[in-house]
Write a protein that holds these residues in place. Structure first.
Motif, PDB file in Angstrom:
ATOM      1  N   THR A  86       0.820  -1.225   0.000  1.00  0.00           N
ATOM      2  CA  THR A  86       0.000   0.000   0.000  1.00  0.00           C
ATOM      3  C   THR A  86       0.846   1.265   0.000  1.00  0.00           C
ATOM      4  O   THR A  86       0.339   2.354  -0.255  1.00  0.00           O
ATOM      5  CB  THR A  86      -0.938   0.032   1.224  1.00  0.00           C
ATOM      6  OG1 THR A  86      -0.150  -0.028   2.421  1.00  0.00           O
ATOM      7  CG2 THR A  86      -1.915  -1.135   1.197  1.00  0.00           C
ATOM      8  N   GLU A  87       2.147   1.122   0.323  1.00  0.00           N
ATOM      9  CA  GLU A  87       3.067   2.270   0.356  1.00  0.00           C
ATOM     10  C   GLU A  87       4.250   1.978  -0.566  1.00  0.00           C
ATOM     11  O   GLU A  87       5.060   1.095  -0.286  1.00  0.00           O
ATOM     12  CB  GLU A  87       3.585   2.515   1.781  1.00  0.00           C
ATOM     13  CG  GLU A  87       2.528   2.954   2.769  1.00  0.00           C
ATOM     14  CD  GLU A  87       2.186   4.433   2.626  1.00  0.00           C
ATOM     15  OE1 GLU A  87       2.989   5.184   2.050  1.00  0.00           O
ATOM     16  OE2 GLU A  87       1.111   4.815   3.090  1.00  0.00           O
ATOM     17  N   ASN A  98       2.813   7.167  -7.367  1.00  0.00           N
ATOM     18  CA  ASN A  98       2.942   7.245  -5.912  1.00  0.00           C
ATOM     19  C   ASN A  98       1.796   6.466  -5.276  1.00  0.00           C
ATOM     20  O   ASN A  98       0.631   6.687  -5.588  1.00  0.00           O
ATOM     21  CB  ASN A  98       2.886   8.705  -5.454  1.00  0.00           C
ATOM     22  CG  ASN A  98       3.326   8.865  -4.016  1.00  0.00           C
ATOM     23  OD1 ASN A  98       4.508   8.809  -3.723  1.00  0.00           O
ATOM     24  ND2 ASN A  98       2.371   9.057  -3.119  1.00  0.00           N
ATOM     25  N   MET A  99       2.131   5.542  -4.393  1.00  0.00           N
ATOM     26  CA  MET A  99       1.122   4.768  -3.678  1.00  0.00           C
ATOM     27  C   MET A  99       1.201   5.105  -2.193  1.00  0.00           C
ATOM     28  O   MET A  99       2.290   5.080  -1.609  1.00  0.00           O
ATOM     29  CB  MET A  99       1.347   3.266  -3.884  1.00  0.00           C
ATOM     30  CG  MET A  99       1.202   2.798  -5.319  1.00  0.00           C
ATOM     31  SD  MET A  99       1.609   1.026  -5.520  1.00  0.00           S
ATOM     32  CE  MET A  99       0.344   0.256  -4.485  1.00  0.00           C
ATOM     33  N   GLY A 100       0.048   5.401  -1.585  1.00  0.00           N
ATOM     34  CA  GLY A 100       0.037   5.692  -0.151  1.00  0.00           C
ATOM     35  C   GLY A 100       0.154   7.168   0.136  1.00  0.00           C
ATOM     36  O   GLY A 100      -0.421   7.995  -0.556  1.00  0.00           O
ATOM     37  N   LYS A 101       0.933   7.496   1.160  1.00  0.00           N
ATOM     38  CA  LYS A 101       1.006   8.887   1.600  1.00  0.00           C
ATOM     39  C   LYS A 101       1.686   9.767   0.554  1.00  0.00           C
ATOM     40  O   LYS A 101       2.445   9.292  -0.285  1.00  0.00           O
ATOM     41  CB  LYS A 101       1.762   8.981   2.933  1.00  0.00           C
ATOM     42  CG  LYS A 101       3.245   8.659   2.842  1.00  0.00           C
ATOM     43  CD  LYS A 101       3.897   8.778   4.211  1.00  0.00           C
ATOM     44  CE  LYS A 101       5.393   8.483   4.155  1.00  0.00           C
ATOM     45  NZ  LYS A 101       6.018   8.565   5.478  1.00  0.00           N
ATOM     46  N   THR A 102       1.392  11.056   0.610  1.00  0.00           N
ATOM     47  CA  THR A 102       1.959  11.980  -0.362  1.00  0.00           C
ATOM     48  C   THR A 102       3.463  12.109  -0.190  1.00  0.00           C
ATOM     49  O   THR A 102       3.979  12.099   0.933  1.00  0.00           O
ATOM     50  CB  THR A 102       1.290  13.367  -0.261  1.00  0.00           C
ATOM     51  OG1 THR A 102       1.724  14.171  -1.369  1.00  0.00           O
ATOM     52  CG2 THR A 102       1.614  14.060   1.038  1.00  0.00           C
ATOM     53  N   ARG A 103       4.169  12.171  -1.323  1.00  0.00           N
ATOM     54  CA  ARG A 103       5.616  12.327  -1.322  1.00  0.00           C
ATOM     55  C   ARG A 103       5.993  13.357  -2.375  1.00  0.00           C
ATOM     56  O   ARG A 103       5.297  13.528  -3.359  1.00  0.00           O
ATOM     57  CB  ARG A 103       6.315  10.995  -1.610  1.00  0.00           C
ATOM     58  CG  ARG A 103       6.074   9.947  -0.542  1.00  0.00           C
ATOM     59  CD  ARG A 103       6.704   8.619  -0.919  1.00  0.00           C
ATOM     60  NE  ARG A 103       6.447   7.611   0.110  1.00  0.00           N
ATOM     61  CZ  ARG A 103       5.356   6.850   0.146  1.00  0.00           C
ATOM     62  NH1 ARG A 103       4.433   6.981  -0.787  1.00  0.00           N
ATOM     63  NH2 ARG A 103       5.187   5.976   1.110  1.00  0.00           N
TER      64      ARG A 103
END
Length: 209
Positions: A86-87, A98-103
């Motif tokens: 998920t990340e 991009n998977m999951g939290k913003t980067r």
């Protein structure tokens, strides 16, 4: 520190190194540097399957264009989802998922021969594709355009790649108009070094020079 303490410390260091190695996989395919970074889920299986898939697609498409790379990136995302990831960050050249939290991800400078970034963009659960005009086969269509590079942000890397390839031959303002109401956001760099963005991008996401 005792010999026992030294041993424990060394084991911790090795564990950290192993996790770092498993979380990141760098290889070369499609004529570009590819980086797969997995933060959770079944790291080893996800990375090995994704890398094998990318290299197989590369073998079958020796002259891969942006659409093939976008397709490969999207399929790697499906592999990661199946493996419980998920990340993660999937980066095949200038195609980023991009998977999951913003980067924060860099946007390549179309006027630099080095892989330098002229700006950084915060991606949520989004994909980003950059196409640079000088790296494409020159046609009468692209010669007429004042676009140096197009960066598109959306949810599907295949669609973004196809749209980038279509937009790069248009006048910049007309290219932005084409995106009205589509849900895609864009950053266009012109050959005279102006940076143009869709209005939705300036409202939702921050571009940091």
């Amino acid at each position: 520190m005792t010999e026992y303490d030294n041993s424990i410390q060394r084991v911790k260091e090795l564990n950290t190194m192993t996790k770092a190695y498993q979380s990141q996989n760098i290889f070369f395919a499609f004529g570009v540097l590819c980086t797969l970074t997995v933060y959770n889920g079944n790291r080893v299986h996800a990375l090995s399957k994704a890398k094998a898939y990318a290299q197989e697609i590369d073998r079958k498409n020796r002259f891969a264009d942006a659409v093939v790379i976008g397709y490969a990136a999207q399929q790697i995302k499906h592999i990661f989802v199946r493996e419980g990831v998920t990340e993660a960050v999937i980066k095949l050249g200038d195609t980023v998922i991009n998977m999951g939290k913003t980067r924060r991800h860099g946007i390549r400078n179309p006027f630099s021969k080095d892989p330098r970034y002229f700006a950084y963009l915060d991606l949520g659960k989004k994909s980003m594709v950059t196409l640079i005009a000088s790296e494409l086969q020159e046609t009468a269509f692209t010669q007429r355009s004042n676009i140096a590079s197009v960066t598109l942000i959306g949810s599907n890397a295949v669609q973004l790649s196809e749209l980038c390839a279509a937009m790069i031959g248009y006048p910049p303002e007309e290219a932005l108009t084409l995106l009205d109401g589509t849900g895609f956001e864009a950053i266009i760099v012109t050959k005279d070094e102006q940076v143009l963005t869709t209005s939705g991008l300036s409202q939702k996401q921050q571009i940091a020079a």
